[in-house]
Motif scaffolding. Structure first.
Motif, PDB file in Angstrom:
ATOM      1  N   ILE A  74       0.840  -1.222  -0.170  1.00 49.99           N
ATOM      2  CA  ILE A  74      -0.086   0.146   0.082  1.00 49.99           C
ATOM      3  C   ILE A  74       0.696   1.124  -0.049  1.00 49.99           C
ATOM      4  N   GLY A  75       0.550   2.163  -0.804  1.00 51.94           N
ATOM      5  CA  GLY A  75       1.309   3.268  -1.174  1.00 51.94           C
ATOM      6  C   GLY A  75       2.500   2.979  -2.011  1.00 51.94           C
ATOM      7  N   THR A  76       2.198   2.287  -3.106  1.00 56.33           N
ATOM      8  CA  THR A  76       3.139   1.845  -4.112  1.00 56.33           C
ATOM      9  C   THR A  76       4.072   3.049  -4.743  1.00 56.33           C
ATOM     10  N   HIS A 158       4.193   8.403   7.185  1.00 56.89           N
ATOM     11  CA  HIS A 158       4.364   9.951   7.628  1.00 56.89           C
ATOM     12  C   HIS A 158       3.737  10.845   6.721  1.00 56.89           C
ATOM     13  N   PHE A 159       2.855  10.514   5.928  1.00 57.64           N
ATOM     14  CA  PHE A 159       2.041  11.383   5.113  1.00 57.64           C
ATOM     15  C   PHE A 159       0.481  10.969   5.618  1.00 57.64           C
ATOM     16  N   VAL A 160       0.459  10.579   6.902  1.00 57.64           N
ATOM     17  CA  VAL A 160      -0.703  10.209   7.313  1.00 57.64           C
ATOM     18  C   VAL A 160      -0.699  11.009   8.699  1.00 57.64           C
ATOM     19  N   PRO A 161      -1.291  12.235   8.911  1.00 59.96           N
ATOM     20  CA  PRO A 161      -1.047  12.860  10.147  1.00 59.96           C
ATOM     21  C   PRO A 161      -1.809  12.219  11.310  1.00 59.96           C
ATOM     22  N   ILE A 209       0.799  19.220   1.467  1.00 60.06           N
ATOM     23  CA  ILE A 209       0.939  17.547   1.789  1.00 60.06           C
ATOM     24  C   ILE A 209       1.341  17.847   3.330  1.00 60.06           C
ATOM     25  N   SER A 210       0.767  17.265   4.001  1.00 60.41           N
ATOM     26  CA  SER A 210       1.057  17.227   5.519  1.00 60.41           C
ATOM     27  C   SER A 210       1.886  15.811   5.610  1.00 60.41           C
ATOM     28  N   LEU A 211       2.905  16.252   6.489  1.00 59.53           N
ATOM     29  CA  LEU A 211       4.028  15.366   6.912  1.00 59.53           C
ATOM     30  C   LEU A 211       4.202  15.270   8.499  1.00 59.53           C
ATOM     31  N   ALA A 212       4.294  13.884   8.950  1.00 57.75           N
ATOM     32  CA  ALA A 212       4.299  13.718  10.396  1.00 57.75           C
ATOM     33  C   ALA A 212       5.507  12.961  10.399  1.00 57.75           C
TER      34      ALA A 212
END
Length: 263
Positions: A74-76, A158-161, A209-212
């Motif tokens: 997932i997130g290929t 890290h793109f899922v806050p 783009i959110s970055l966590a």
């Protein structure tokens, strides 16, 4: 290979993580908005992308050599050879792989590039990790979830806050896996370069783009209830199981491979 049907057209006016990553890897399947973000990232970012990709190759090869013949990735991202299925099918030509990403450009390239061996098979669904049940419903029609499956979330979470509850998303996915399955994760961190955290996060934020970036303790939470394989939760260049050790290099990714225990 079978494919899902894209729900949207490629939006070239906004950057997308998959295309920024492709740019960092030296690919050409990206647009000016993606290259603008990549140019503003710290100079170590292309190296991080390369080392993260190299870890994926090592982990998938080890899993396939260990008998895992089903993969859900997932997130290929945009296919960059060797792709996951190519690495897995090199060890076992009968491996079956389901890919998922939310960028329509990935599907466009999947149709052209994700060609399986005759013994195995590949499949693709355009979907967002924030819809784990949608992905699982599709994957169950292609993979046998009564047997072990290797789930990989590579440079994705890290793109899922935190507001989207990434830990709950990961738990839905791992709870669907049979005992003996594996969970492969890589996650960006600022632990080693805290001075660059604001720059990296700000650059992505400027593109919408959110970055966590998460600490080691925060990344470890993704593996709650699972059995981490040796060498545990480490930096990308520190993880290997067979062959020579990777060259030690600075890297801003934590990585881990965990086994789903008997319940």
């Amino acid at each position: 290979m079978t494919t899902g049907i894209p729900r949207t057209q490629v939006d070239t006016s906004k950057p997308h993580p998959a295309r920024v990553y492709d740019c960092l890897l030296g690919g050409k399947d990206n647009y000016p908005v993606d290259r603008a973000v990549a140019r503003q990232l710290p100079e170590n970012s292309p190296r991080d992308a390369r080392l993260n990709r190299a870890f994926m190759h090592r982990a998938v090869a080890w899993l396939a050599e260990s008998g895992i013949d089903q993969f859900l990735d997932i997130g290929t991202g945009i296919p960059t050879e060797p792709n996951l299925h190519q690495v897995a099918q090199r060890a076992n030509p009968a491996c079956r792989v389901v890919y998922s990403d939310n960028d329509p450009i990935v599907l466009r390239h999947a149709e052209a590039l994700l060609i399986s061996t005759p013994e195995g098979a590949t499949d693709y669904i355009q979907a967002d990790v924030r819809e784990p049940e949608v992905i699982l419903e599709h994957a169950r029609a292609f993979l046998d979830f009564g047997r072990p499956v290797a789930l990989s979330l590579i440079a994705l979470m890290h793109f899922v806050p935190d507001g989207d509850d990434p830990y709950a998303i990961a738990r839905v996915l791992t709870d669907a896996l049979a005992p003996g399955s594996f969970f492969v994760l890589t996650q960006g961190t600022a632990d080693f370069h805290p001075d660059l955290a604001a720059t990296v996060s700000g650059t992505y934020k400027s593109g919408g783009i959110s970055l966590a970036l998460r600490s080691r303790e925060q990344v470890a939470r993704f593996f709650d209830g699972l059995d981490l394989e040796e060498p545990g939760l480490v930096r990308a260049t520190e993880w290997y199981r067979t062959g020579p050790a990777p060259e030690a290099e600075d890297c801003s990714f934590y990585v881990g491979v965990a086994r789903v225990p008997e319940r």
